[in-house]
Design a protein around this motif. Structure first.
Motif, short mmCIF file in Angstrom:
data_model
loop_
_atom_site.label_atom_id
_atom_site.label_comp_id
_atom_site.label_asym_id
_atom_site.label_seq_id
_atom_site.Cartn_x
_atom_site.Cartn_y
_atom_site.Cartn_z
N LEU A 1 -5.34 -0.86 -2.44
CA LEU A 1 -4.10 -0.56 -3.17
C LEU A 1 -4.36 0.42 -4.32
N SER B 1 2.53 1.57 -3.37
CA SER B 1 1.58 1.96 -4.43
C SER B 1 1.33 3.46 -4.42
N THR C 1 -8.83 -5.47 -0.40
CA THR C 1 -7.37 -5.31 -0.55
C THR C 1 -7.03 -4.67 -1.89
N ARG D 1 -2.79 4.18 -4.67
CA ARG D 1 -2.05 4.55 -5.87
C ARG D 1 -2.67 5.79 -6.51
N THR E 1 0.83 -1.21 0.00
CA THR E 1 0.00 0.00 0.00
C THR E 1 0.86 1.25 0.00
N VAL F 1 0.10 -5.19 -6.68
CA VAL F 1 -1.25 -5.72 -6.50
C VAL F 1 -1.22 -7.25 -6.43
N ALA G 1 0.03 -8.51 -3.03
CA ALA G 1 -0.96 -8.36 -1.96
C ALA G 1 -2.12 -9.33 -2.12
#
Length: 517
Positions: A408, A283, A404, A412, A280, A389, A392
């Motif tokens: 992310l 990103s 999730t 981003r 995270t 991505v 994760a």
């Protein structure tokens, strides 16, 4: 808890590929919305009589709406038909595009960009969620690479398309918004025919509207501050103190609400996962580097190097090629060998190098050297973006895939919006101070400190000064952005590599539900 789920359909390779084409087409037009105006902005802002701060806001408004609503789209994807949601988001995009194309002033244009952003937020969040639901992480690498390539092409090809449209007399800048409509309608049709996903219904689940409101309000407040500071008021001022305090308080309240909500928009539990937390952070930092830097390159090409909008678009191709090649090759290699961390670390190194190289540009830098610098940055972004991505998604329970993925995507986009607004404010402030300094020394000729200049009507000696001013200011924003790329590299360095799972998100979800998780 009462849960009903349709049987998980078995997807053939052909069905997956057909659905992917629809998703990628939708993703392309959503990303295109944020970038196609880049090379057209000098013309649009000049025609609609806007200022340098409006220049950044036409981009920021779309990014802001996209960013702020991504978590809500992700939560809806865990509750309702993902197919219906992605079609609804594409429809919103069509409405926004029509309003934008018929805009008569900058206020109407900014409102239309907000509507486009609402649709784009749904598409960018839902496309990766749907992909993870259909395809096992072990096979996801090559598809993630394709999506990364689409994201990159949309990000950097947009300015080229916009430049060509602006330079074509019988089309003009309004077609920057109209051009995506037929492709969006095609994506809706393709997804209707090819996308088959089960709908999971949880009768006791409710959407956390209070949490959504607080997140949207807090993020929006901070983005409004970062875009106006240095233009409408000083960085160190009462307005700054008020807006920052309000934004932080709203986000603190959002965290408290999310911590106690039965079904939070952003489950705080996912941040207990080290991979998710670090991905995270990375990103958000990649978003700052990618959006914050590239949005203003087209302005540098036109105002510093004297290129037309079409030429400025062509000069963005090295960044496309770097991103396209790196994301595609990395995706294939990850699927083949099952290893992904080395690509993330390499991406961080390339991104740092690209930002530092671009911080050296001047009005005299050759096109070849600028192209090399952009290619290096493109390789870095391509190696990191979708692979974050993937890392994760591979490390969370299937029930948290939507939250999730959208988290992310949210961070981003948040990084991108912060990058555009904050770095845009830095650039505008630098341009104003340099203009006052340079033109003051030339007998008080200002040329308009706060307005984007129309260099076609300026005498050669003024053009030369304007070129130096915008080159210096553009180089500075890359220098300011470089530390964020360094932090992204540090974040991915601490991510622990784990084997990629062999089953799709829907199969994992069915197993988790059967086990009572």
């Amino acid at each position: 808890m009462s849960i009903e789920a349709e049987p998980t359909p078995v997807h053939s390779k052909r069905e997956v590929v057909q659905a992917m084409w629809g998703l990628m087409l939708g993703m392309f037009v959503a990303i295109l919305a944020g970038t196609v105006v880049s090379n057209a902005l000098p013309r649009i802002v000049a025609e609609l009589k806007g200022s340098q701060s409006i220049f950044a806001w036409i981009v920021t408004a779309e990014l802001l709406a996209m960013t702020a609503t991504v978590p809500l789209w992700g939560k809806l994807a865990d509750l309702y038909s993902r197919k219906l949601l992605i079609q609804a988001s594409l429809s919103l995009f069509v409405v926004g595009s029509l309003i934008a194309g018929f805009s008569q002033n900058v206020e109407m244009l900014i409102v239309s960009r907000v509507v486009q952003g609402l649709g784009a937020g749904g598409v960018t969040a839902l496309a990766t969620i749907v992909m993870a639901a259909m395809i096992p992480p072990r096979e996801l690498g090559k598809y993630s690479g394709m999506f990364g390539a689409v994201f990159g092409v949309g990000t950097v090809a947009g300015p080229l398309i916009g430049g060509v449209l602006v330079d074509t007399s019988w089309l003009g800048w309004r077609w920057c918004f109209f051009i995506g409509i037929p492709f969006t309608l095609a994506a809706i049709y393709m997804l209707q025919r090819t996308l088959r996903l089960p709908v999971v219904r949880n009768e006791k689940t409710k959407i956390d509207y209070l949490g959504a409101f607080l997140i949207v309000s807090g993020v929006s407040t901070l983005l409004i501050w970062s875009s106006l500071a240095g233009q409408k008021f000083e960085w160190a001022s009462g307005w700054t103190a008020g807006l920052v305090s309000l934004g932080v308080l709203l986000l603190v309240a959002a965290v408290r609400v999310e911590a106690t909500a039965h079904d939070p928009i952003v489950p705080l539990s996912i941040f207990r996962n080290r991979t998710v937390s670090l991905a995270t952070i990375a990103s958000a930092l990649v978003g700052i580097a990618m959006f914050g830097g590239t949005v203003f390159l087209s302005q540098y090409f036109q105002l510093s190097l004297g290129k037309t909008p079409t030429q400025a678009g062509l000069l963005g191709l090295p960044l496309i090629f770097g991103l396209l090649i790196s994301s595609t090759v990395a995706g294939q290699m990850i699927t083949k060998f099952g290893k992904w961390k080395a690509f993330l670390v390499a991406g961080g190194v390339f991104m740092v190098g690209g930002m530092l190289l671009l911080s050296t540009i001047t009005a005299q830098t050759t096109v070849f050297m600028v192209s090399v610098h952009m290619f290096v940055l493109g390789v870095g972004v391509g190696l990191m973006m979708q692979n974050l991505v993937l890392a994760a998604q591979n490390d969370v329970p299937a029930k948290d895939l939507g939250a999730t993925t959208s988290t992310l995507t949210f961070f981003r986009s948040l990084g991108g919006a912060i990058g555009v607004s904050a770095l845009g404010a830095v650039l505008a402030n630098k341009v104003s101070s340099l203009a006052a300094e340079k033109f003051g020394a030339m007998g008080g000729v200002t040329g308009g400190e706060n307005n984007v200049p129309d260099i076609s009507v300026l005498p050669p000696e003024i053009k030369a000064v304007i070129a130096d001013i915008y080159a210096t200011a553009t180089a500075e924003i890359f220098l300011v952005g470089a530390p964020f790329a360094v932090l992204a590299l540090l974040a991915v360095a601490f991510i622990k590599e784990k084997p990629l799972k062999e089953t799709s998100g829907d199969d994992r979800l069915a197993a988790e539900m059967a086990a009572g998780h």
